[in-house]
Design an enzyme around this catalytic site. Structure first.
Site, PDB file in Angstrom:
ATOM      1  N   HIS A 123      -3.124   7.117   5.599  1.00  0.00           N
ATOM      2  CA  HIS A 123      -2.528   7.110   4.256  1.00  0.00           C
ATOM      3  C   HIS A 123      -2.843   8.387   3.494  1.00  0.00           C
ATOM      4  CE1 HIS A 123      -2.429   6.119  -0.094  1.00  0.00           C
ATOM      5  NE2 HIS A 123      -1.338   5.471   0.252  1.00  0.00           N
ATOM      6  N   CYS A 160      10.822   9.030  11.792  1.00  0.00           N
ATOM      7  CA  CYS A 160      10.231   9.398  10.505  1.00  0.00           C
ATOM      8  C   CYS A 160       8.722   9.613  10.593  1.00  0.00           C
ATOM      9  CB  CYS A 160      10.554   8.342   9.447  1.00  0.00           C
ATOM     10  SG  CYS A 160       9.992   6.676   9.853  1.00  0.00           S
TER      11      CYS A 160
END
Length: 791
Positions: free
Chosen positions: A412, A730
């Protein structure tokens, strides 16, 4: 009675030198009341002597000493458990009756002095080592607003005492070398300002050290929401010399914290006609600036103040004032902040890690071990933590750089920092030392995130003199590519900035950013309290910003893909979210959307998409379904979408995240319900290889280039193309590994979506690979595939 032996003192009996008697906050309120011509709500303070009397009379010192013996504050679970036991021990003891009577009598006298029976007050904790330039405890203890009645005041004073042992206060004292039993607490009982607007004020720019201006932040309601970062306040810049307003930034505010007429506080919606209004009049801004100048002149150092404007008489009050600790400490030799910054040419490495997002910066470290403390994080600091999560994004956006103990190039912190353009180093623990235990809180460091190194101090680079020369500007050229290069984006505020990049659209817009940055509340909670329109309006506004900036290029927005643990962090989420042993493989993505417990929330997302397309007229918006485990789920979700007015058509495409092996194996059946796929290579690689990329023990196995992953991708492209479906990817692999990018293009992938910082590089790389393929076809002498990629 001597001050040192008094249990209670009025503000006009206190001075700034009385920190050891009444703590930083109380003594500063006394100093302002007694010696500075600024409006301060009157009150009194219990003293450190009263605190120690309570602890001695009840035997608490011995009990607490036994409880904290052997405490390791770096063990967050142990810290949380021990502190909870200490606070409970304090709350279980009854305050000595003579002390209770004294507080009750003072409260009665306060009412008589101000002409109000049972007045509303704020009870503010004030530690005896607090608010000193060299040892700030600011914000470590609690404040209780809009309370009344002698019994309630006595109870709140005891709660203040207990707040001396919050997790963060104990951790902070331990790291700063203060003995937990030496520190005492004062409770300031101060007349409540019925704030219609409130905020903070600084006599120095806390990000740069520039002291020419006064910075004021203000929002509707009580100031707690400004301090906590719950709302984005107005920003006013005032010239310190002339008190002229230099700049005003007025921000929209949809919620505020207000006092309730019968006590306590509540959050309410700001009326629509006030949401975009300036919170202070120009005259009030100048009044506050004049107060700030007087306070700074009296204290002789930069100041950090809190203020409020009373709704009853529109009068401006100063609620607190304390020395601004960072620049006061840095510049106490003289007042030249930029010249006093200590620089060095020595390169002493503190830690190393993975260079997740490039860049070189220097600044002050703020170590945060628990997400409940992120509201303490200030603009321009360097965030050092174990790992970030979606609810950290507001703090990450303020950061100058980010350093984490754990994580890899796809964690993240890596993904978000690259998107935000913030230098980031991750996984320091895997390279030797964990950053959170090696880098002391509050020191200056230099971050070389291009190479993954943290240096001690601010390193000054020698600059060679350059001869003057004529600069010739040349436009950067990006050759057209058959493979479309899309961009990943989460934060809508960055859309305008990145719209000029040579991308073909947005291949992945992460809806989660809008939840954590703007909405903050769980959708089912908002439905429960009768505010479902907040979801629709806020989502639609965030999506609109991106679609408008990118138009006419397509934008593909992924529906919400929070895990249950992340949904629980949204306000009200505890009531609706299960505690899952493995949230990564739990209730997420498509499985939520048709679940009777969640379907109404998903419909709000669909309504937001429809609003953007139909009401705003932005037809370049398409959607993507994440984490869809089987074909039946896909059929159910697309039916719900159609029932909400979102049916696939020529100008509206529905994509599927291909991130689970079943998406590949059953692609021929998924084809019936979608227009294309976007390969989520991060989750796909984890699930194909059975390997958690964020687990340092096995992360070395994680590799998107593994033959099993590549065979799966090629198979998907072939099956999708047979039915006229498109395939994208992606993940970050195409921009990191040129050979992987070549594999994708040779396999016939239609597009690749990469982070903004790699769009230009990937565009040129794709062009070179396509040209090489054409040359190989022309000459017949190209390199042959040495591995069998057929499944």
């Amino acid at each position: 009675m001597e001050k040192e032996k008094a249990f209670l003192l009025w503000f006009d009996q206190l001075e700034r030198k009385d920190v050891a008697i009444a703590g930083g906050k109380s003594s500063s309120l006394g100093e302002l009341t007694s010696h500075v011509d600024v409006p301060v709500p009157y009150g009194f303070a219990t003293t450190a002597c009263a605190y120690r009397y309570f602890f001695e009379k009840t035997g608490l010192y011995e009990k607490i000493k036994a409880l904290i013996a052997g405490l390791d504050v770096d063990n967050s679970a142990q810290l949380r458990e021990v502190c909870a036991k200490v606070r409970q021990a304090i709350m279980d003891e009854e305050m000595p009756q003579d002390l209770q009577d004294m507080i009750a009598q003072a409260y009665k006298e306060l009412g008589e002095k101000v002409g109000q029976a049972d007045p509303f007050v704020a009870v503010r904790s004030s530690a005896t080592a607090e608010d000193l330039p060299d040892a700030s405890f600011a914000g470590q203890q609690d404040t209780y607003l809009n309370v009344k009645g002698a019994e309630t005041i006595v109870a709140k004073v005891k709660e203040c005492y207990a707040s001396c042992f919050t997790d963060r206060a104990v951790y902070y004292r331990e790291k700063q070398g203060f003995d937990h039993l030496d520190v005492a607490l004062s409770a300031a009982v101060q007349m409540m300002v019925f704030s219609k607007a409130a905020g903070v004020m600084f006599t120095v720019n806390v990000a740069t050290g520039d002291d020419k201006n006064i910075l004021i932040e203000g929002a509707w309601g009580l100031g707690e929401y400004v301090v906590q970062g719950t709302v984005t306040p107005d920003n006013y810049t005032v010239n310190k010399a002339t008190c002229e307003i230099v700049e005003k930034n007025v921000n929209a505010q949809d919620i505020k914290l207000i006092r309730k007429a019968d006590g306590d506080c509540e959050e309410v919606v700001v009326p629509l006609d006030e949401q975009n209004e300036q919170k202070l009049t120009d005259e009030q801004i100048k009044q506050l600036a004049e107060c700030a100048k007087k306070i700074e002149a009296h204290y002789g150092c930069y100041m950090d103040m809190e203020w409020g404007v009373d709704e009853r008489d529109n009068k401006v009050y100063i609620l607190q004032a304390r020395p601004e600790t960072v620049w006061s400490r840095r510049n106490k030799e003289n007042g030249a902040p930029k010249e006093e910054k200590k620089v060095t040419t020595d390169r002493k490495v503190i830690v190393k890690g993975l260079p997740a997002s490039p860049g070189n910066v220097a600044g002050r470290v703020h170590v945060i071990l628990d997400p409940s403390h992120i509201d303490e994080f200030k603009e321009g600091e360097i965030l050092v933590t174990e790992m970030t999560a979606p609810d950290w994004v507001p703090a990450m956006k303020k950061a100058k750089a980010i350093v984490t103990d754990s994580g890899g190039m796809t964690c993240h912190a890596s993904i978000v920092s690259r998107e935000l353009g913030i230098p980031c180093i991750v996984g320091t623990k895997s390279r030797g030392e964990a950053a959170t235990t090696t880098i002391p809180d509050g020191i200056d460091v230099t971050i070389d995130a291009t190479h993954g190194v943290v240096y001690e101090g601010i390193i000054e680079e020698p600059k060679a003199e350059q001869p003057a020369q004529q600069v010739v500007a040349a436009a950067e050229y990006f050759p057209p590519t058959g493979t479309k290069i899309y961009m990943n984006l989460g934060d809508p505020e960055l859309a305008e900035k990145y719209a000029t990049l040579p991308c073909d659209g947005i291949g992945l817009m992460r809806e989660e950013f809008i939840w954590t940055t703007y909405i903050h509340e769980h959708p089912l909670y908002l439905i429960k309290i009768g505010q479902p329109e907040k979801v629709v309006d806020q989502l639609a506004e965030g999506i609109r910003q991106v679609c408008q900036a990118m138009a006419p290029r397509p934008v593909t927005m992924r529906f919400s893909d929070f895990k249950s643990s992340e949904y629980r962090d949204l306000k009200g989420g505890d009531e609706f979210e299960p505690n899952e042993p493995s949230a990564l493989l739990g209730w997420r993505g498509a499985s939520r959307y048709y679940d009777p417990k969640y379907i109404e929330a998903f419909k709000l997302e669909c309504m937001a998409v429809r609003k953007v397309r139909e009401e705003f007229g932005l037809k370049n918006l398409n959607v993507m379904i994440p984490f869809c485990r089987n074909v039946e789920e896909c059929e159910k979700v697309t039916k719900i979408m159609a029932d909400c007015g979102l049916s696939r058509g020529k100008d509206f495409k529905v994509w599927l995240m291909a991130e689970i092996p079943s998406n590949i194996i059953l692609a021929d059946q998924f084809n019936k319900f979608v227009d294309g796929y976007s390969i989520g290579s991060n989750d796909l690689t984890m699930l194909v290889l059975g390997c958690d990329r964020d687990n340092d023990t096995v992360s070395h196995i994680y590799d998107e280039r593994n033959l099993a992953v590549r065979r799966a991708i090629r198979h998907l492209i072939e099956v999708a193309h047979k039915d006229g479906k498109t395939v994208s990817i992606c993940g970050q692999a195409p921009s990191v590994y040129s050979e992987f990018c070549e594999f994708l293009i040779k396999s016939g992938i239609d597009s690749m979506s990469v982070n903004p910082d790699t769009v230009k590089f990937t565009k040129k790389l794709a062009a070179q690979i396509e040209q090489r393929i054409m040359m190989d076809a022309l000459t017949g002498k190209g390199r042959q595939e040495v591995e069998d990629l057929n499944w």
